[in-house]
Design an enzyme around this catalytic site. Structure first.
Site, PDB file in Angstrom:
ATOM      1  N   ASP A  82      28.729  58.100 -32.901  1.00  0.00           N
ATOM      2  CA  ASP A  82      29.975  57.364 -32.717  1.00  0.00           C
ATOM      3  C   ASP A  82      29.696  56.061 -31.969  1.00  0.00           C
ATOM      4  O   ASP A  82      29.108  56.074 -30.885  1.00  0.00           O
ATOM      5  CB  ASP A  82      30.952  58.237 -31.919  1.00  0.00           C
ATOM      6  CG  ASP A  82      32.340  57.639 -31.828  1.00  0.00           C
ATOM      7  OD1 ASP A  82      32.709  56.882 -32.741  1.00  0.00           O
ATOM      8  OD2 ASP A  82      33.057  57.943 -30.856  1.00  0.00           O
ATOM      9  N   THR A 233      39.636  61.989 -26.151  1.00  0.00           N
ATOM     10  CA  THR A 233      40.376  62.127 -24.892  1.00  0.00           C
ATOM     11  C   THR A 233      41.189  63.412 -24.823  1.00  0.00           C
ATOM     12  O   THR A 233      41.201  64.087 -23.785  1.00  0.00           O
ATOM     13  CB  THR A 233      41.296  60.909 -24.687  1.00  0.00           C
ATOM     14  OG1 THR A 233      40.486  59.722 -24.653  1.00  0.00           O
ATOM     15  CG2 THR A 233      42.063  61.018 -23.378  1.00  0.00           C
TER      16      THR A 233
END
Length: 284
Positions: A82, A233
């Site tokens: 990522d 998150t």
């Protein structure tokens, strides 16, 4: 089964009008949670490693943990870098068995982003490894910018059309109003921009910074052609909240298994919820 390329998963997602969840990992428990959730929902899944995760856990540990999880899984699992920031890091991930890599040249001028993406494609594609690129800048919650400045960071549809023609990546991350980290308010996605990009670009579209985006907005984005949705998150929030609750209720607890076990279960639950929102459940 073995790790699969992300391109393989996104091709099916695009044809089936759903999105594959791409979930960031930081440790063994989160890798286990991601695969457990995907198994329970019978969904294909992408496990992602960010710069921070690689620095914290080590690239060898992440690759080995994910490869073992994939071998034991009954659903397709991809291992993806990522926000890779350099060609060198991409090569390191390829050497360590990643089945997909992202090269993030979004901060570069368009021509340089195209050139860097093509350099990665040249080494990855012959090995059957997928490549994700990014066009447009996805902010963070610390950003304090006006609407006009905010829109200046969004992906330009015409540039997106040119980008995929000149740098044929397997997926394209675009900026339409999401941000990394925790949101201060409710994010407003630019769906008209997404529609225009989708008209011009047939490459699978990726939505970064999707934690905190309302469920209905995610569903609409997927209906408009987003094929990969990134979540980090929300997993951290669920994981840490569960661990914190154990320690608050049992201040003298010293067994990490009794702290991290509930944290893993909480992460599994939120990932299962996201998979259903993306529509990838029962698609494995």
């Amino acid at each position: 089964m073995s790790l699969v390329p992300v391109a393989e998963l996104l091709k099916k997602a695009q044809e089936g009008h759903y999105a594959v969840g791409a979930f960031n990992c930081n440790n063994m428990e989160i890798v286990q949670a991601i695969v457990a959730a995907a198994e329970a929902e019978k969904a294909p899944v992408i496990i992602q490693a960010s710069q921070g995760a690689i620095k914290y856990a080590g690239i060898e540990y992440i690759a080995t943990l994910t490869r073992l999880a994939a071998e034991k899984a009954s659903i397709p699992v991809a291992l993806h870098l990522d926000h890779g920031t350099s060609f060198t890091q991409v090569v390191q991930c390829i050497r360590n068995g990643f089945s997909s890599v992202m090269i993030d040249g979004s901060k570069l001028p368009l021509e340089e982003n195209i050139a860097l993406t093509n350099k990665v494609i040249e080494v990855a594609h012959p090995l059957g490894i997928s490549v994700e690129a990014e066009l447009g800048k996805i902010g963070g919650t610390e950003d304090d910018i006006s609407i006009s400045e905010r829109e200046a960071l969004f992906t330009d549809p015409a540039e997106a059309e040119r980008f995929v023609k000149e740098a044929p990546a397997d997926a394209l991350a675009i900026a339409i109003g999401t941000a990394h980290g925790q949101y201060k308010g409710v994010p407003k996605l630019d769906f008209e921009r997404l529609k225009e990009i989708r008209k011009r670009v047939n490459t699978p579209i990726v939505l970064h910074g999707s934690s905190g985006v309302p469920e209905d907005a995610i569903r609409e984005a997927v209906s408009l052609g987003v094929c990969k949705v990134n979540i980090d998150t929300n997993i951290r929030e669920a994981f840490v909240a569960a661990a914190r609750l154990v320690l608050e209720q049992n201040p003298k607890e010293i067994d990490p298994r009794k702290v991290l076990g509930p944290a893993r279960e909480a992460a599994t639950a939120i990932i299962r919820e996201k998979i259903r929102i993306f529509g990838s459940n029962a698609k494995a």
